[in-house]
Scaffold this motif. Sequence first.
Motif, PDB file in Angstrom:
ATOM      1  N   ASP A  65      33.416  43.668  68.679  1.00 18.09           N
ATOM      2  CA  ASP A  65      32.639  44.443  69.651  1.00 18.09           C
ATOM      3  C   ASP A  65      32.027  43.635  70.792  1.00 18.09           C
ATOM      4  O   ASP A  65      31.789  44.165  71.865  1.00 18.09           O
ATOM      5  CB  ASP A  65      31.542  45.238  68.943  1.00 18.09           C
ATOM      6  N   GLY A 101      33.739  50.090  67.854  1.00 18.98           N
ATOM      7  CA  GLY A 101      32.470  50.578  68.365  1.00 18.98           C
ATOM      8  C   GLY A 101      31.493  49.431  68.227  1.00 18.98           C
ATOM      9  O   GLY A 101      31.801  48.415  67.597  1.00 18.98           O
ATOM     10  N   LEU A 106      28.447  51.871  64.782  1.00 22.62           N
ATOM     11  CA  LEU A 106      29.681  52.246  64.099  1.00 22.62           C
ATOM     12  C   LEU A 106      29.510  52.380  62.585  1.00 22.62           C
ATOM     13  O   LEU A 106      30.006  53.332  61.975  1.00 22.62           O
ATOM     14  CB  LEU A 106      30.765  51.210  64.408  1.00 22.62           C
ATOM     15  N   GLU A 109      27.841  55.564  61.445  1.00 26.86           N
ATOM     16  CA  GLU A 109      28.744  56.656  61.808  1.00 26.86           C
ATOM     17  C   GLU A 109      29.910  56.758  60.827  1.00 26.86           C
ATOM     18  O   GLU A 109      30.354  57.863  60.481  1.00 26.86           O
ATOM     19  CB  GLU A 109      29.260  56.418  63.228  1.00 26.86           C
ATOM     20  N   ARG A 304      23.862  55.724  71.724  1.00 23.26           N
ATOM     21  CA  ARG A 304      24.256  56.869  70.896  1.00 23.26           C
ATOM     22  C   ARG A 304      24.286  58.144  71.735  1.00 23.26           C
ATOM     23  O   ARG A 304      23.871  58.156  72.885  1.00 23.26           O
ATOM     24  CB  ARG A 304      23.323  56.980  69.694  1.00 23.26           C
ATOM     25  N   THR A 332      30.347  54.007  70.511  1.00 22.53           N
ATOM     26  CA  THR A 332      31.556  54.099  69.675  1.00 22.53           C
ATOM     27  C   THR A 332      32.570  55.023  70.342  1.00 22.53           C
ATOM     28  O   THR A 332      32.231  55.778  71.254  1.00 22.53           O
ATOM     29  CB  THR A 332      31.251  54.655  68.267  1.00 22.53           C
ATOM     30  N   GLN A 333      33.785  54.981  69.836  1.00 18.41           N
ATOM     31  CA  GLN A 333      34.820  55.875  70.337  1.00 18.41           C
ATOM     32  C   GLN A 333      34.454  57.339  70.097  1.00 18.41           C
ATOM     33  O   GLN A 333      34.706  58.206  70.938  1.00 18.41           O
ATOM     34  CB  GLN A 333      36.153  55.559  69.651  1.00 18.41           C
ATOM     35  N   TYR A 336      31.933  58.333  72.630  1.00 16.06           N
ATOM     36  CA  TYR A 336      32.636  58.456  73.913  1.00 16.06           C
ATOM     37  C   TYR A 336      33.342  59.811  73.987  1.00 16.06           C
ATOM     38  O   TYR A 336      33.240  60.544  74.992  1.00 16.06           O
ATOM     39  CB  TYR A 336      33.644  57.312  74.025  1.00 16.06           C
ATOM     40  N   PRO A 358      33.571  51.247  74.558  1.00 17.34           N
ATOM     41  CA  PRO A 358      32.503  50.718  73.699  1.00 17.34           C
ATOM     42  C   PRO A 358      32.564  49.193  73.571  1.00 17.34           C
ATOM     43  O   PRO A 358      33.602  48.634  73.215  1.00 17.34           O
ATOM     44  CB  PRO A 358      32.780  51.384  72.346  1.00 17.34           C
TER      45      PRO A 358
END
Length: 421
Positions: A65, A101, A106, A109, A304, A332-333, A336, A358
């Motif tokens: 990352d 992410g 990440l 999540e 976030r 993160t994806q 996004y 990200p």
Amino acid sequence: MGMTMTQKILAAHAGVSHVEAGQLIEANLDLVLGNDITSPVAINVMKGIDRKTVFDRDKIALVMDHFVPNKDIKSAENTKQCRDFAKEHGITHYYDVGQMGIEHALLPEKGLVVAGEAVIGADSHTCTYGALGAFSTGVGSTDMAAAMATGKAWFKVPAAIRIHVTGKPGKWVSGKDVILHIIGEIGVDGALYQSMEFVGDGIRYLSMDDRFTICNMAIEAGGKNGIFPVDDETRAYMKEHSSKPFTEYTADPDAEYVKEITVDLSALKPTVAFPHLPENTKTIDEVGTVAIDQAVIGSCTNGRISDLRAAAEILKGHKVAENVRCIVIPATQAIYLEALKEGLIETFIQAGAIVSTPTCGPCLGGYMGILAHGEKCISTTNRNFVGRMGAVDSEIYLASPAVAAASAILGRIAGPDEVLD
């Protein structure tokens, strides 16, 4: 003497019935985390450890990352080393371009951390996961190497500060304002090697994203970790994101605390940390006129979806000031994609901002927004040390996404009400 929430988790993972502040223990770990900067060092160290492979391929997470997508040959080589190591040892949780992410957004999540667990990571902001009622803290790469090999780590049991959270926050007061207020009150060493344990009826007004932000910056007060009690908000988040069983711990009534402070959320205002320490705080009405060159909205602290929604609410129908660069970085994806579905990305682009894949990017002076000599940046990141984001004479002002967005529009540090009024 009773135990704090953190002490109970550590006792359970050390296989003992009781621990006390200052005691040295060896604890079993539920997760070991590394990124593209810290993992290569740990991998090199692990080569000298007499273990053929990692202790548990399902309990290690390697998240690319900081410099991903790679910005230069060195970062590409570091990532390749991590990628090869993950393949060799069958690491289950390896995240690279496309699945990546920012690590501390990440992992929750993905449901990799739940309440009652003990987690270490070779990154100082690993303390983020205390928002879930877990013990989590940052370590060095050597400790990460030993943990990957053995599944254990040594700890000195921390003493604790109890922070009573009361009241209901105003419209534009977020978790970032809460933690900046606390750091401004106790200082960057005010919780040195101590657990920051949050209690009180005001917690119910703090979203999980708020709590992640607050725990993320516990380290900026010197804290060993930050931790929130498990409530319905926490349980709902874990149910949505994870299938792992979890354990809820609560502090004993007679637990000992070295300090107790109270934070009245209703009395807080949007807060800004001036250079060059997070403790150098001012409320938005104390700021004065500070022109900016750049605004960054993102990071493991504030990238976030709720952060992006707050920024978009301010930016919608407005334009970024002519001489300001506004950079938005979803953490993160999945964030996004959600921002895309909600039309937030369109709002950012129409306002004149750019949106990045990200990445940690400019937070640590990596890329995607390095500052030149004398430039000023308002940022939703977590540190504003000298030279943190570029030139040593540049300046970083820490704030919430709402304040960063308002500042981008007006070209100076400003509160949301100045834009929306």
